[in-house]
Motif scaffolding. Structure first.
Motif, short mmCIF file in Angstrom:
data_model
loop_
_atom_site.label_atom_id
_atom_site.label_comp_id
_atom_site.label_asym_id
_atom_site.label_seq_id
_atom_site.Cartn_x
_atom_site.Cartn_y
_atom_site.Cartn_z
N LYS A 1 0.83 -1.19 0.00
CA LYS A 1 0.00 0.00 0.00
C LYS A 1 0.87 1.26 0.00
O LYS A 1 0.61 2.23 -0.72
CB LYS A 1 -0.92 -0.01 1.22
N ALA A 2 1.94 1.19 0.84
CA ALA A 2 2.85 2.35 0.86
C ALA A 2 3.50 2.55 -0.51
O ALA A 2 3.67 3.68 -0.99
CB ALA A 2 3.91 2.15 1.94
N PHE A 3 3.85 1.44 -1.15
CA PHE A 3 4.46 1.52 -2.48
C PHE A 3 3.49 2.09 -3.50
O PHE A 3 3.85 2.94 -4.33
CB PHE A 3 4.94 0.13 -2.91
N GLU A 4 2.18 1.66 -3.40
CA GLU A 4 1.17 2.16 -4.31
C GLU A 4 0.96 3.64 -4.09
O GLU A 4 0.82 4.42 -5.05
CB GLU A 4 -0.14 1.40 -4.12
N ASP A 5 0.93 4.04 -2.81
CA ASP A 5 0.76 5.47 -2.51
C ASP A 5 1.94 6.29 -3.08
O ASP A 5 1.75 7.36 -3.67
CB ASP A 5 0.66 5.68 -1.00
N GLN A 6 3.10 5.72 -2.85
CA GLN A 6 4.30 6.42 -3.36
C GLN A 6 4.29 6.48 -4.88
O GLN A 6 4.64 7.50 -5.49
CB GLN A 6 5.57 5.72 -2.87
N LYS A 7 3.84 5.38 -5.53
CA LYS A 7 3.77 5.34 -6.99
C LYS A 7 2.77 6.36 -7.50
O LYS A 7 3.02 7.07 -8.49
CB LYS A 7 3.37 3.93 -7.43
#
Length: 325
Positions: free
Chosen positions: A36-42
């Protein structure tokens, strides 16, 4: 931004008493959180990328506008530079035309001064020659039969002047021809003297050679006479020797009993004279062979005769001693 460090679990989940399923669920939960953090960052990166693209498009439009302004400004500068160069060229041409006009003015002034000086000179010359005109008028008045106008006097002067020039030219040509002839005579005389000296030198050389040849001829004649004298002397001696040998030979052949063999000399043809030296010499050698035989036989005979008196004396001595002979 998600921390890359290891995620710490709650204290109650870190116990060894936690079951594997619980640990798996915990790891999945942690993975979902990271995802989720990666998706948010993406998503945040995509938003930033869209903003950057919009900013890039704005900058590109501004750059195009700036380039357009630069092109227009450069075109303006080029046109301005061309106009400036053209104006400078026109100014230079104008300065050159002004300079040429000034030079033309200076040349005109110089020409004017020259023409003015020439006019003054002509004026002075006219004034100076006025007296000659008056003189010619008096000549015409004093000789009305010969000269009707001043032109007649001038024509007579031109005729006399031309005749004088022709005479001077003829005199100059004659003088040049005389000088040329004198030079040719001098060259011919010099060449003749040189040739004469050369011939004299050749004559002297030939005379010296002739004297040398005469001296050589005298020496050769003296040597020839000496050789002839020696040859005659040798021929005389040779003839005397041959005659002596022949006399001895004639004496020897009278005593045939003293000669053992005359075959060699009988087969040889006797020479007719002493001119043939080789044949005479060979014949003399053959005669000497006969003479040698005679001498050898004569010596043996003499020895035999010398021994006979000794035999008679021996017999007489034996008779006197009553010995048997």
């Amino acid at each position: 931004m998600v921390d890359n460090k290891k995620i710490k679990l709650p204290q109650h989940l870190q116990l060894d008493s936690v079951s594997p399923a619980t640990r798996l669920l915990e790891k999945r939960r942690a993975m979902y959180e990271v995802q989720k953090a990666f998706e948010d960052q993406k998503e945040e990166f995509q938003k930033k990328e869209e903003r950057f693209k919009m900013r890039e498009a704005e900058l590109r439009e501004k750059d195009i506008l700036i380039q357009d302004h630069l092109i227009k400004f450069s075109t303006f500068l080029q046109q301005h530079e061309m106009r400036r160069k053209k104006d400078m060229e026109l100014a230079q041409q104008e300065r050159e035309r002004i300079k040429e006009k000034e030079e033309d003015i200076e040349r005109g002034k110089i020409a004017l001064e020259s023409l003015t000086a020439k006019a003054d000179k002509i004026e002075r010359k006219v004034k100076a020659m006025k007296k000659f005109e008056m003189f010619l008028e008096r000549v015409k008045e004093n000789n009305p039969d010969e000269f009707q106008e001043l032109h007649d006097i001038l024509s007579r002067y031109q005729t006399l002047k031309a005749s004088n020039e022709r005479l001077q030219e003829n005199q100059r040509k004659f003088t040049e021809e005389v000088d040329m002839l004198n030079k040719q005579i001098a060259i011919y005389t010099k060449d003749m003297n040189t040739e004469k000296m050369t011939l004299n030198n050749k004559i002297a050389t030939k005379q010296q050679r002739l004297e040398k040849i005469e001296d050589q001829k005298g020496r050769l004649m003296a040597e020839s006479e000496e050789n002839t004298s020696k040859k005659m002397k040798k021929t005389t001696e040779h003839g005397q020797i041959l005659m002596t040998i022949d006399n001895l030979y004639q004496k020897c052949i009278k005593r045939r009993d003293m000669i053992i063999s005359m075959k060699e000399i009988m087969e040889r043809e006797p020479p007719k004279n002493f001119d043939d030296m080789q044949l005479s010499g060979e014949n003399a050698l053959a005669q000497l062979g006969i003479i040698k035989q005679c001498l050898e036989n004569f010596i043996r005979l003499k020895r035999a005769l010398d021994e006979k008196p000794n035999i008679k004396e021996e017999k007489q001595r034996k008779r006197e001693n009553n010995e048997i002979v």
